[in-house]
Design a protein around this motif. Structure first.
Motif, PDB file in Angstrom:
ATOM      1  N   TYR A 219     -84.412  21.398 -95.007  1.00  0.00           N
ATOM      2  CA  TYR A 219     -84.638  21.219 -93.912  1.00  0.00           C
ATOM      3  C   TYR A 219     -85.019  23.125 -93.339  1.00  0.00           C
ATOM      4  O   TYR A 219     -84.663  23.975 -94.126  1.00  0.00           O
ATOM      5  N   SER A 220     -85.146  23.051 -92.310  1.00  0.00           N
ATOM      6  CA  SER A 220     -85.725  24.374 -92.226  1.00  0.00           C
ATOM      7  C   SER A 220     -84.634  24.753 -90.415  1.00  0.00           C
ATOM      8  O   SER A 220     -84.365  24.191 -90.045  1.00  0.00           O
ATOM      9  N   LYS A 221     -83.828  26.478 -91.291  1.00  0.00           N
ATOM     10  CA  LYS A 221     -83.767  26.382 -90.041  1.00  0.00           C
ATOM     11  C   LYS A 221     -84.145  28.027 -89.668  1.00  0.00           C
ATOM     12  O   LYS A 221     -84.926  28.738 -90.134  1.00  0.00           O
ATOM     13  N   GLY A 222     -83.711  28.336 -88.311  1.00  0.00           N
ATOM     14  CA  GLY A 222     -84.029  30.274 -88.242  1.00  0.00           C
ATOM     15  C   GLY A 222     -85.041  29.775 -87.272  1.00  0.00           C
ATOM     16  O   GLY A 222     -85.816  28.687 -86.190  1.00  0.00           O
ATOM     17  N   GLU A 223     -85.219  30.799 -85.798  1.00  0.00           N
ATOM     18  CA  GLU A 223     -86.350  30.655 -85.696  1.00  0.00           C
ATOM     19  C   GLU A 223     -87.577  31.538 -85.698  1.00  0.00           C
ATOM     20  O   GLU A 223     -87.643  32.808 -86.281  1.00  0.00           O
ATOM     21  N   GLU A 224     -88.791  30.963 -84.724  1.00  0.00           N
ATOM     22  CA  GLU A 224     -89.839  32.234 -85.493  1.00  0.00           C
ATOM     23  C   GLU A 224     -89.421  33.517 -84.959  1.00  0.00           C
ATOM     24  O   GLU A 224     -89.030  33.721 -84.029  1.00  0.00           O
ATOM     25  N   PRO A 225     -90.310  34.676 -85.895  1.00  0.00           N
ATOM     26  CA  PRO A 225     -90.803  34.584 -87.204  1.00  0.00           C
ATOM     27  C   PRO A 225     -90.091  34.309 -88.169  1.00  0.00           C
ATOM     28  O   PRO A 225     -90.668  34.839 -89.223  1.00  0.00           O
ATOM     29  N   ASN A 226     -88.517  34.117 -88.142  1.00  0.00           N
ATOM     30  CA  ASN A 226     -87.708  34.898 -89.568  1.00  0.00           C
ATOM     31  C   ASN A 226     -87.565  32.390 -89.421  1.00  0.00           C
ATOM     32  O   ASN A 226     -86.391  32.251 -90.595  1.00  0.00           O
ATOM     33  N   ARG A 227     -87.901  31.663 -89.673  1.00  0.00           N
ATOM     34  CA  ARG A 227     -87.796  30.647 -90.226  1.00  0.00           C
ATOM     35  C   ARG A 227     -87.902  29.935 -91.608  1.00  0.00           C
ATOM     36  O   ARG A 227     -88.865  30.648 -91.625  1.00  0.00           O
ATOM     37  N   ARG A 228     -87.067  29.336 -92.455  1.00  0.00           N
ATOM     38  CA  ARG A 228     -86.713  29.444 -93.815  1.00  0.00           C
ATOM     39  C   ARG A 228     -87.049  27.868 -93.964  1.00  0.00           C
ATOM     40  O   ARG A 228     -85.822  27.172 -92.989  1.00  0.00           O
ATOM     41  N   VAL A 229     -87.247  28.013 -95.503  1.00  0.00           N
ATOM     42  CA  VAL A 229     -85.997  26.429 -95.213  1.00  0.00           C
ATOM     43  C   VAL A 229     -84.904  26.725 -96.379  1.00  0.00           C
ATOM     44  O   VAL A 229     -84.701  27.787 -96.984  1.00  0.00           O
ATOM     45  N   VAL A 230     -84.724  25.413 -96.600  1.00  0.00           N
ATOM     46  CA  VAL A 230     -83.183  25.506 -97.081  1.00  0.00           C
ATOM     47  C   VAL A 230     -83.443  24.403 -97.639  1.00  0.00           C
ATOM     48  O   VAL A 230     -83.686  23.247 -97.374  1.00  0.00           O
ATOM     49  N   ILE A 231     -82.750  24.429 -99.092  1.00  0.00           N
ATOM     50  CA  ILE A 231     -82.664  22.954 -99.850  1.00  0.00           C
ATOM     51  C   ILE A 231     -80.600  22.684-100.305  1.00  0.00           C
ATOM     52  O   ILE A 231     -80.189  24.054-101.231  1.00  0.00           O
ATOM     53  N   THR A 232     -80.805  22.218-100.245  1.00  0.00           N
ATOM     54  CA  THR A 232     -79.564  21.605-100.179  1.00  0.00           C
ATOM     55  C   THR A 232     -79.232  20.699-101.168  1.00  0.00           C
ATOM     56  O   THR A 232     -79.710  19.654-101.310  1.00  0.00           O
ATOM     57  N   PRO A 233     -78.320  20.596-102.282  1.00  0.00           N
ATOM     58  CA  PRO A 233     -77.534  19.402-102.574  1.00  0.00           C
ATOM     59  C   PRO A 233     -76.950  17.927-101.542  1.00  0.00           C
ATOM     60  O   PRO A 233     -76.966  17.981-100.248  1.00  0.00           O
ATOM     61  N   LYS A 234     -77.939  16.562-101.629  1.00  0.00           N
ATOM     62  CA  LYS A 234     -76.976  15.476-100.835  1.00  0.00           C
ATOM     63  C   LYS A 234     -75.634  15.080-100.841  1.00  0.00           C
ATOM     64  O   LYS A 234     -75.067  15.184-101.442  1.00  0.00           O
TER      65      LYS A 234
END
Length: 234
Positions: A219-234
């Motif tokens: 999922y993505s989090k944060g606001e532009e211009p610092n929005r990032r992808v997060v990879i996490t266990p299900k």
């Protein structure tokens, strides 16, 4: 207020913020790219947003300026056309790119192909690393300006994607390989990984690569211009 300085995740984001602050359209300002955005390795260090300067045009003629992060400065890159003309927008954009390249001391050719979204301009020549820039930042800036030039000469919206030395495909492959490596890391450690800030296009590559993974989710989090992808266990 006749001049504003705005920052953003990308040059486009910074420009839109500046236009909103001035309350005008793109045709009403000149653009000077003060700083290209930079990203630290895996988002750990060195994140810097794009910075642009927008100045209101007193007359109906303007010029755009782009600055390459490695101190390559090119002034008077494009003369804005105050009204739509009958010229071929793709030809005008192609000539603009060649003019920019000449300002860098490069001689380039452009092969134009059509795709479902518009036209792909494939730039060929020597020393194209100058046009590509760090992680494609200069190529993205030039693409943005080429689209402005093309749309000045078109009665309908046109979209141009710039490529050089097959950079777009290579960048996509790099991001997909990164996604796979980090997914394995998340599975091995059981801890989520937060990637460096990315453009929406690059975030989509990560999400698409891992969307059907059985053990992790993104999922993505944060606001532009610092929005990032997060990879996490299900």
């Amino acid at each position: 207020m006749t001049t504003v300085i705005a920052t953003g995740k990308t040059i486009e984001d910074a420009v839109m913020k500046g236009l909103t602050e001035l309350g005008v359209s793109r045709e009403s300002v000149t653009l000077n790219v003060l700083e290209q955005p930079s990203r630290g390795f895996l988002g750990l260090i060195g994140v810097k947003p794009a910075k642009v300067e927008l100045t209101l045009i007193p007359k109906r003629k303007s010029e755009s300026v782009v600055t390459e992060p490695d101190r390559i400065q090119i002034s008077s890159l494009a003369e804005s056309i105050s009204s739509v003309s009958e010229a071929d927008p793709y030809y005008e954009a192609s000539e603009f790119i060649k003019e920019v390249a000449a300002g860098m001391g490069l001689e380039v050719d452009i092969d134009i192909k059509k795709n479902r979204d518009g036209k792909i301009f494939n730039i060929t020549g020597d020393n194209l690393g100058l046009i590509i820039g760090r992680r494609g930042q200069t190529l993205d800036a030039l693409q943005y300006l080429a689209n402005i030039v093309a749309n000045k000469h078109s009665t309908s919206f046109v979209r141009i994607v710039l490529d050089a030395e097959n950079f777009r495909q290579r960048r996509r492959k790099t991001l997909e390989e990164l996604a796979e490596r980090l997914a394995l890391q998340v599975i091995r450690t059981g801890k989520e990984v937060i990637l460096e800030p990315m453009s929406s296009q690059e975030r989509k590559v990560i999400h698409a690569k891992l969307q059907h993974h059985r053990q992790i989710k993104t999922y993505s989090k944060g606001e532009e211009p610092n929005r990032r992808v997060v990879i996490t266990p299900k």
